[in-house]
Design a protein around this motif. Structure first.
Motif, PDB file in Angstrom:
ATOM      1  N   ALA A 213       0.847  -1.199   0.000  1.00 25.16           N
ATOM      2  CA  ALA A 213       0.000   0.000   0.000  1.00 25.16           C
ATOM      3  C   ALA A 213       0.879   1.245   0.000  1.00 25.16           C
ATOM      4  O   ALA A 213       1.223   1.765   1.054  1.00 25.16           O
ATOM      5  N   PRO A 214       1.229   1.730  -1.199  1.00 22.72           N
ATOM      6  CA  PRO A 214       2.099   2.900  -1.251  1.00 22.72           C
ATOM      7  C   PRO A 214       1.399   4.192  -0.814  1.00 22.72           C
ATOM      8  O   PRO A 214       2.056   5.133  -0.393  1.00 22.72           O
ATOM      9  N   MET A 215       0.091   4.231  -0.931  1.00 23.31           N
ATOM     10  CA  MET A 215      -0.653   5.444  -0.542  1.00 23.31           C
ATOM     11  C   MET A 215      -1.036   5.374   0.934  1.00 23.31           C
ATOM     12  O   MET A 215      -1.656   4.403   1.362  1.00 23.31           O
ATOM     13  N   THR A 216      -0.670   6.403   1.683  1.00 23.23           N
ATOM     14  CA  THR A 216      -1.014   6.418   3.106  1.00 23.23           C
ATOM     15  C   THR A 216      -2.190   7.364   3.356  1.00 23.23           C
ATOM     16  O   THR A 216      -2.546   8.162   2.485  1.00 23.23           O
ATOM     17  N   LEU A 217      -2.702   7.274   4.550  1.00 18.95           N
ATOM     18  CA  LEU A 217      -3.844   8.114   4.945  1.00 18.95           C
ATOM     19  C   LEU A 217      -3.490   9.605   4.848  1.00 18.95           C
ATOM     20  O   LEU A 217      -4.257  10.401   4.286  1.00 18.95           O
ATOM     21  N   GLY A 218      -2.317   9.951   5.353  1.00 15.16           N
ATOM     22  CA  GLY A 218      -1.900  11.350   5.354  1.00 15.16           C
ATOM     23  C   GLY A 218      -1.681  11.873   3.953  1.00 15.16           C
ATOM     24  O   GLY A 218      -2.109  12.985   3.618  1.00 15.16           O
ATOM     25  N   ARG A 219      -1.054  11.053   3.111  1.00 15.77           N
ATOM     26  CA  ARG A 219      -0.768  11.473   1.731  1.00 15.77           C
ATOM     27  C   ARG A 219      -2.070  11.670   0.966  1.00 15.77           C
ATOM     28  O   ARG A 219      -2.247  12.646   0.262  1.00 15.77           O
ATOM     29  N   ARG A 220      -2.977  10.719   1.140  1.00 13.26           N
ATOM     30  CA  ARG A 220      -4.265  10.798   0.450  1.00 13.26           C
ATOM     31  C   ARG A 220      -5.049  12.027   0.931  1.00 13.26           C
ATOM     32  O   ARG A 220      -5.669  12.731   0.138  1.00 13.26           O
ATOM     33  N   SER A 221      -4.979  12.264   2.225  1.00 15.24           N
ATOM     34  CA  SER A 221      -5.680  13.423   2.786  1.00 15.24           C
ATOM     35  C   SER A 221      -5.139  14.704   2.160  1.00 15.24           C
ATOM     36  O   SER A 221      -5.906  15.592   1.769  1.00 15.24           O
ATOM     37  N   ALA A 222      -3.827  14.799   2.040  1.00 13.23           N
ATOM     38  CA  ALA A 222      -3.226  15.992   1.439  1.00 13.23           C
ATOM     39  C   ALA A 222      -3.634  16.122  -0.031  1.00 13.23           C
ATOM     40  O   ALA A 222      -3.986  17.211  -0.494  1.00 13.23           O
ATOM     41  N   LEU A 223      -3.621  14.993  -0.751  1.00 10.52           N
ATOM     42  CA  LEU A 223      -3.975  15.035  -2.178  1.00 10.52           C
ATOM     43  C   LEU A 223      -5.421  15.464  -2.395  1.00 10.52           C
ATOM     44  O   LEU A 223      -5.736  16.185  -3.331  1.00 10.52           O
ATOM     45  N   LEU A 224      -6.286  15.002  -1.513  1.00  9.09           N
ATOM     46  CA  LEU A 224      -7.708  15.328  -1.680  1.00  9.09           C
ATOM     47  C   LEU A 224      -8.013  16.763  -1.227  1.00  9.09           C
ATOM     48  O   LEU A 224      -8.752  17.491  -1.889  1.00  9.09           O
ATOM     49  N   HIS A 225      -7.419  17.155  -0.091  1.00  9.43           N
ATOM     50  CA  HIS A 225      -7.802  18.437   0.504  1.00  9.43           C
ATOM     51  C   HIS A 225      -7.042  19.642  -0.049  1.00  9.43           C
ATOM     52  O   HIS A 225      -7.623  20.718  -0.190  1.00  9.43           O
ATOM     53  N   ASN A 226      -5.759  19.458  -0.327  1.00  9.32           N
ATOM     54  CA  ASN A 226      -4.938  20.626  -0.672  1.00  9.32           C
ATOM     55  C   ASN A 226      -5.432  21.446  -1.860  1.00  9.32           C
ATOM     56  O   ASN A 226      -5.431  22.674  -1.782  1.00  9.32           O
ATOM     57  N   PRO A 227      -5.865  20.809  -2.961  1.00 14.47           N
ATOM     58  CA  PRO A 227      -6.244  21.639  -4.109  1.00 14.47           C
ATOM     59  C   PRO A 227      -7.471  22.516  -3.867  1.00 14.47           C
ATOM     60  O   PRO A 227      -7.736  23.421  -4.646  1.00 14.47           O
ATOM     61  N   SER A 228      -8.236  22.232  -2.823  1.00 13.42           N
ATOM     62  CA  SER A 228      -9.483  23.008  -2.663  1.00 13.42           C
ATOM     63  C   SER A 228      -9.597  23.609  -1.269  1.00 13.42           C
ATOM     64  O   SER A 228     -10.669  23.580  -0.675  1.00 13.42           O
ATOM     65  N   GLY A 229      -8.498  24.138  -0.773  1.00 16.71           N
ATOM     66  CA  GLY A 229      -8.481  24.703   0.579  1.00 16.71           C
ATOM     67  C   GLY A 229      -9.501  25.809   0.791  1.00 16.71           C
ATOM     68  O   GLY A 229     -10.212  25.827   1.797  1.00 16.71           O
ATOM     69  N   ALA A 230      -9.591  26.731  -0.173  1.00 23.18           N
ATOM     70  CA  ALA A 230     -10.508  27.877  -0.014  1.00 23.18           C
ATOM     71  C   ALA A 230     -11.958  27.407   0.013  1.00 23.18           C
ATOM     72  O   ALA A 230     -12.760  27.865   0.836  1.00 23.18           O
ATOM     73  N   ASP A 231     -12.286  26.489  -0.890  1.00 15.24           N
ATOM     74  CA  ASP A 231     -13.650  25.942  -0.933  1.00 15.24           C
ATOM     75  C   ASP A 231     -13.999  25.270   0.387  1.00 15.24           C
ATOM     76  O   ASP A 231     -15.100  25.442   0.922  1.00 15.24           O
ATOM     77  N   LEU A 232     -13.033  24.489   0.881  1.00 15.01           N
ATOM     78  CA  LEU A 232     -13.280  23.751   2.126  1.00 15.01           C
ATOM     79  C   LEU A 232     -13.508  24.704   3.287  1.00 15.01           C
ATOM     80  O   LEU A 232     -14.393  24.495   4.123  1.00 15.01           O
ATOM     81  N   LEU A 233     -12.710  25.770   3.317  1.00 18.75           N
ATOM     82  CA  LEU A 233     -12.860  26.748   4.407  1.00 18.75           C
ATOM     83  C   LEU A 233     -14.240  27.408   4.340  1.00 18.75           C
ATOM     84  O   LEU A 233     -14.929  27.538   5.360  1.00 18.75           O
ATOM     85  N   ALA A 234     -14.647  27.788   3.120  1.00 15.42           N
ATOM     86  CA  ALA A 234     -15.955  28.434   2.962  1.00 15.42           C
ATOM     87  C   ALA A 234     -17.066  27.488   3.400  1.00 15.42           C
ATOM     88  O   ALA A 234     -17.999  27.886   4.112  1.00 15.42           O
ATOM     89  N   ARG A 235     -16.957  26.233   2.997  1.00 10.11           N
ATOM     90  CA  ARG A 235     -17.994  25.260   3.375  1.00 10.11           C
ATOM     91  C   ARG A 235     -17.994  25.028   4.874  1.00 10.11           C
ATOM     92  O   ARG A 235     -19.049  24.857   5.480  1.00 10.11           O
ATOM     93  N   TRP A 236     -16.802  24.999   5.448  1.00  8.19           N
ATOM     94  CA  TRP A 236     -16.720  24.774   6.892  1.00  8.19           C
ATOM     95  C   TRP A 236     -17.371  25.932   7.648  1.00  8.19           C
ATOM     96  O   TRP A 236     -18.111  25.720   8.618  1.00  8.19           O
ATOM     97  N   LEU A 237     -17.085  27.157   7.201  1.00  2.25           N
ATOM     98  CA  LEU A 237     -17.678  28.327   7.870  1.00  2.25           C
ATOM     99  C   LEU A 237     -19.206  28.274   7.783  1.00  2.25           C
ATOM    100  O   LEU A 237     -19.905  28.557   8.765  1.00  2.25           O
ATOM    101  N   CYS A 238     -19.690  27.910   6.608  1.00  3.77           N
ATOM    102  CA  CYS A 238     -21.139  27.816   6.404  1.00  3.77           C
ATOM    103  C   CYS A 238     -21.733  26.749   7.330  1.00  3.77           C
ATOM    104  O   CYS A 238     -22.745  26.989   8.002  1.00  3.77           O
ATOM    105  N   ALA A 239     -21.071  25.585   7.372  1.00  3.28           N
ATOM    106  CA  ALA A 239     -21.572  24.496   8.220  1.00  3.28           C
ATOM    107  C   ALA A 239     -21.512  24.901   9.692  1.00  3.28           C
ATOM    108  O   ALA A 239     -22.423  24.575  10.467  1.00  3.28           O
ATOM    109  N   ALA A 240     -20.452  25.623  10.084  1.00  2.00           N
ATOM    110  CA  ALA A 240     -20.325  26.037  11.484  1.00  2.00           C
ATOM    111  C   ALA A 240     -21.454  26.993  11.868  1.00  2.00           C
ATOM    112  O   ALA A 240     -22.041  26.878  12.950  1.00  2.00           O
ATOM    113  N   LEU A 241     -21.770  27.913  10.953  1.00  2.00           N
ATOM    114  CA  LEU A 241     -22.857  28.864  11.225  1.00  2.00           C
ATOM    115  C   LEU A 241     -24.189  28.125  11.371  1.00  2.00           C
ATOM    116  O   LEU A 241     -24.951  28.369  12.326  1.00  2.00           O
TER     117      LEU A 241
END
Lengths: 322, 301
Positions: B191-219
């Motif tokens: 298993a060359p792909m680890t949890l941390g690596r996959r998390s970075a690959l999935l999350h990193n390209p859309s940081g701004a979107d994720l932050l906006a969605r998180w703020l909306c969900a928090a509200l």
């Protein structure tokens, strides 16, 4: 662990008595709450304006001006939504901004009575109302609506109807603003050439055609590596079935199959349009001429601007195909 | 299992639609979601009571509180909110596992679900208890236990919550990646792909979107907690003529209101994860192609 059988989605189907089915996307609590907030701001703005006028006229007219203010407050509070929804075909300014509209559950426009009743019943949907005193602030006024009755009722039915909607048999839907995508443009001639090598007797099923169309429409958004990864799932078995060299590009193969399904078998005119980047579903020539004369916007909307373009020949896969 | 015939329609959605469809999912899977959420919530409810319940022991519930009593109530509510916030993803592990299978029309039994989660326990424990700060939060509150004044440990809890907030805003889908994609913590030849690596690959390209969605969900979450707790307060007033917070309300209704909202946010997070995979990885296209490949294979057979 039991569950319903129908697919979970915000899209619903309305079938008319003529047996014609329309698909609507229903607006849920989030979008409707935003529209409500916009309307609330507008109402407060109007009330502020009326309040200023009352203050000015109050100097001369006294109690009459205050009576006028109270009447304006009453009308705004109870009939703002009803009036707009009646005369703006199911929309208030807030709903228009959010692109939603009230319709009957049969897909018909609502009438005045329905607009009035559903808006009057909002006062039930915003229950229970809390007092500031409950939170330790000494002001015994019940002014904090929780909207929990409305939310619970909306969450328990498929059309997101609140109490007012259930009583009036209405629902709130999104206005359709989708562009129909034409046939994707294939710039790479290799896909068309590869299509000639595909067996003529291979039947492209409806679901396969849909999957191919979906892939070709979206592939432009993926990286090269991801494209290879996604195309491999179907590309590998297809290569085996067609007896093509195993190092043929899966991506190109799916494009070739798409070309076969949607372009090659459709006719010369469609093929010419796809090669030139036009959609076969484009406007008639008269409309195009009118656009050229400046009577219409010259640029076509989204689908044409986002046409999928195959990358130029590169890499060992491409070399093998050619 | 036909990959392109999913129980939840798989397509791109906006934030508003995700908020809306999560209610549909809650409605359709109400009972199993309640059961799976209770699996996570009940132990945490008891543990949180042990850690914070003592703050209300000296408080007498009458119409007016002394300054000290009011201080203890505020301290209890504040610490409970921070603790539930930090523990929220941990509580929704079983619910996420259920939703992952429910998408493909599977109806997993609770025991089967737990059996499947068992091999993932080390990775989940590492992610939530250590990396996401749940264990340190428990330790901090245990240290503060019994103190009559606001302590430095509780101040540290705020810093911990801010750290968790940052992680949750930019790396929200760790549960989904660990449970549904079943990636290991450490790299290996198989298993060359680890949890941390996959998390970075999935999350990193859309940081701004994720932050906006998180703020909306928090509200939305804050408003919902206030709404649900408000209903409890209202019902207590109407049914028991108790219009001020009572022990029952503070010890039970308040945490339960928060946990109810955690359940909703868990569903919302799962739906947002699917949406992110659709937007960035063409997951729905992959499902369709894989389903077609399976049909092709069966046709050939």
């Amino acid at each position: 662990m039991q569950a319903d059988v129908a697919q979970i989605d915000t899209k619903i189907e309305v079938v008319t008595p003529e047996n014609i089915a329309f698909h609507y996307q229903v607006a849920g609590p989030a979008r409707r709450a935003m529209a409500f907030l916009i309307d609330l701001v507008i109402r407060l703005g109007i009330l502020f304006g009326v309040g200023c006028l009352t203050a000015v006229f109050g100097i001369v007219a006294g109690g009459v001006a205050i009576l006028g203010y109270l009447i304006a407050y009453f009308l705004l509070d109870w009939f703002y939504g009803a009036l707009f929804e009646t005369f703006m075909n199911g929309q208030t300014p807030g709903k228009r901004v959010l692109g939603i509209r009230v319709l009957t559950v049969d897909g018909q426009p609502i009438n005045g009575l329905q607009a009035v009743i559903r808006n009057v019943l909002r006062s039930v949907d915003l229950m229970p109302v809390l007092s500031l005193e409950m939170f330790g602030i000494p002001a015994p006024m019940y002014i904090i609506p929780t909207f929990m009755v409305g939310l619970v009722i909306m969450a328990t039915n498929r059309r997101f109807q609140r109490l007012g909607d259930l009583v009036c048999r209405t629902m709130v839907v999104m206005e359709e603003r989708q562009w129909l995508a034409g046939v994707a443009r294939l710039d790479d001639p290799r896909a068309m050439r590869l299509a000639d090598y595909l067996p003529a007797d291979f039947q492209i099923t409806r679901t396969l055609a849909q999957a191919l169309a979906h892939y070709v429409e979206r592939r432009g958004y993926y990286s090269e590596a991801r494209r290879r990864e996604v195309a491999r799932h179907l590309g590998e078995p297809l290569l085996r079935q067609f007896g093509l060299p195993h190092d043929t590009s899966h991506d190109l193969l799916l494009c070739a199959l798409y070309y076969r399904a949607f372009v090659a078998d459709v006719g010369d005119e469609a093929r010419r349009k796809v090669r030139q980047g036009e959609s076969p579903f484009g406007p008639p020539d008269a409309t195009a001429a009118a656009a050229a004369a400046g009577q219409f916007p010259r640029t076509w909307p989204l689908p044409q601007q986002q046409m999928v373009t195959l990358p130029p020949a590169a890499g060992p896969d491409a070399a093998r195909i050619l | 299992m036909q990959l392109d015939r999913t129980r939840i329609a798989v397509r791109e959605r906006g934030t508003m639609e995700l908020l809306d469809i999560s209610w549909h999912v809650l409605r359709c899977y109400g009972r199993p979601l309640l059961l799976t959420m209770l699996l996570g919530v009940l132990p945490l409810l008891a543990l949180n009571h042990l850690l914070l319940g003592w703050l209300l022991t000296g408080v007498e519930f009458r119409s007016t509180w002394s300054l000290e009593e009011a201080g203890n109530v505020v301290r209890y509510v504040w610490n409970m909110s921070l603790l539930v916030f930090i523990e929220a993803p941990l509580a929704s592990i079983a619910a996420t596992a259920f939703l992952g299978q429910a998408v493909f029309l599977e109806q997993p039994k609770l025991r089967q679900l737990l059996r499947e989660l068992l091999p993932l326990a080390p990775a989940l424990a590492w992610c939530h208890l250590v990396v996401r700060g749940v264990l340190p939060a428990w330790l901090l509150l245990a240290m503060a236990r019994g103190s009559q004044e606001y302590t430095g440990w509780e101040a540290l809890l705020i810093l911990l919550a801010m750290y968790a907030m940052g992680l949750r805003a930019f790396r929200p889908y760790i549960n989904e990646i660990a449970i549904l994609e079943r990636l290991p913590l450490w790299k290996s030849r198989q298993a060359p792909m680890t949890l941390g690596r996959r998390s970075a690959l999935l999350h990193n390209p859309s940081g701004a979107d994720l932050l906006a969605r998180w703020l909306c969900a928090a509200l939305v979450a804050c408003l919902l907690v206030l709404g649900v707790y408000g209903v409890c307060l209202f019902l207590s007033g109407v049914l028991l003529n108790q219009w001020r917070p009572t022990p029952l309300l503070l010890l039970l209704a308040l945490p339960l209101s928060m946990w109810f909202v955690v359940g909703y946010i868990g569903v919302l997070r799962f739906m947002s994860y699917l949406d992110l995979r659709i937007r960035h990885e063409g997951w729905e296209v992959e499902l369709r192609l894989r389903a077609e490949a399976a049909r092709l294979a069966s046709r050939l057979v």
